[in-house]
Design a protein around this motif. Structure first.
Motif, short mmCIF file in Angstrom:
data_model
loop_
_atom_site.label_atom_id
_atom_site.label_comp_id
_atom_site.label_asym_id
_atom_site.label_seq_id
_atom_site.Cartn_x
_atom_site.Cartn_y
_atom_site.Cartn_z
N TYR A 1 34.81 18.98 -82.53
CA TYR A 1 33.54 18.24 -82.37
C TYR A 1 32.43 19.13 -81.79
O TYR A 1 31.36 19.22 -82.39
N PRO A 2 32.65 19.81 -80.67
CA PRO A 2 31.55 20.63 -80.14
C PRO A 2 31.18 21.81 -81.04
O PRO A 2 30.04 22.26 -81.03
N GLU A 3 32.12 22.26 -81.85
CA GLU A 3 31.85 23.39 -82.74
C GLU A 3 30.87 23.02 -83.85
O GLU A 3 30.04 23.82 -84.25
N PHE A 4 30.96 21.79 -84.34
CA PHE A 4 30.15 21.39 -85.48
C PHE A 4 29.01 20.43 -85.13
O PHE A 4 28.21 20.11 -85.97
N SER A 5 28.94 19.98 -83.90
CA SER A 5 27.90 19.05 -83.50
C SER A 5 26.83 19.76 -82.70
O SER A 5 27.12 20.59 -81.84
N HIS A 6 25.60 19.42 -82.98
CA HIS A 6 24.50 19.98 -82.18
C HIS A 6 24.45 19.32 -80.80
O HIS A 6 23.86 19.86 -79.87
N TYR A 7 25.06 18.16 -80.67
CA TYR A 7 24.97 17.40 -79.41
C TYR A 7 26.31 17.24 -78.72
O TYR A 7 26.39 16.63 -77.67
N GLY A 8 27.36 17.77 -79.34
CA GLY A 8 28.70 17.59 -78.79
C GLY A 8 28.86 18.25 -77.44
O GLY A 8 28.35 19.35 -77.21
N ARG A 9 29.52 17.57 -76.56
CA ARG A 9 29.75 18.12 -75.23
C ARG A 9 31.24 18.29 -75.05
O ARG A 9 32.00 17.35 -75.12
N GLY A 10 31.64 19.48 -74.81
CA GLY A 10 33.03 19.77 -74.51
C GLY A 10 33.11 20.26 -73.07
O GLY A 10 32.09 20.44 -72.41
N ASP A 11 34.29 20.47 -72.60
CA ASP A 11 34.50 21.08 -71.28
C ASP A 11 34.79 22.55 -71.53
O ASP A 11 35.95 22.96 -71.63
N LEU A 12 33.74 23.33 -71.65
CA LEU A 12 33.85 24.71 -72.09
C LEU A 12 34.68 25.56 -71.13
O LEU A 12 35.51 26.36 -71.58
N ASN A 13 34.51 25.39 -69.84
CA ASN A 13 35.30 26.17 -68.88
C ASN A 13 36.79 25.89 -69.05
O ASN A 13 37.61 26.81 -69.07
N ARG A 14 37.14 24.62 -69.17
CA ARG A 14 38.54 24.25 -69.38
C ARG A 14 39.07 24.82 -70.69
O ARG A 14 40.18 25.35 -70.76
#
Length: 131
Positions: A105-118
């Protein structure tokens, strides 16, 4: 003409299926060890770029996806860099599949929010503990 086309199609399909084999090849441990060092170093560079605001979240997830795919390619001997998620699932590597699902989801979404540090931590751990 139809018979030639059918024979060509059958040959093409068998070659394509052969290239998308889900059977991993035996890769020597020294190659896997080098790959671990190489790709963890790439993740460390990504972390620095992220810390310095040189890349955004989406680009970071795209890079994580590229890194784990290239590592898995080196570690399995399979050309999985262009595999779909379902093809990756067929490899039966839950660590790899789990990461790819998280990135999606975060890779392909302009608005996706992932927990990048995790997710960076989990990607490093997956590479370091790969067997």
């Amino acid at each position: 003409s139809a018979a030639v086309y059918a024979a060509f199609f059958k040959l093409w399909k068998s070659l394509r299926d052969e290239n998308k084999s889900t059977k991993t090849k035996r890769v020597p441990g020294v190659i896997i060890a080098r790959a671990k060092l190489k790709y963890v170093a790439q993740i460390n560079r990504l972390e620095r770029a992220l810390y310095n605001n040189e890349v955004g979240e989406r680009e970071s997830y795209q890079e994580l996806s590229r890194i784990i795919r290239m590592f898995a390619k080196d570690a399995t001997g399979l050309s999985i860099e262009n595999y779909t998620l379902s093809e990756i699932k067929a490899l039966r590597r839950s660590d790899l599949t789990g990461l790819m699902e998280v990135y999606l989801y975060p890779e392909f979404s302009h608005y996706g929010r992932g927990d990048l540090n995790r997710d960076i931590f989990n990607t490093k751990r997956a590479i370091q503990t790969w067997r």
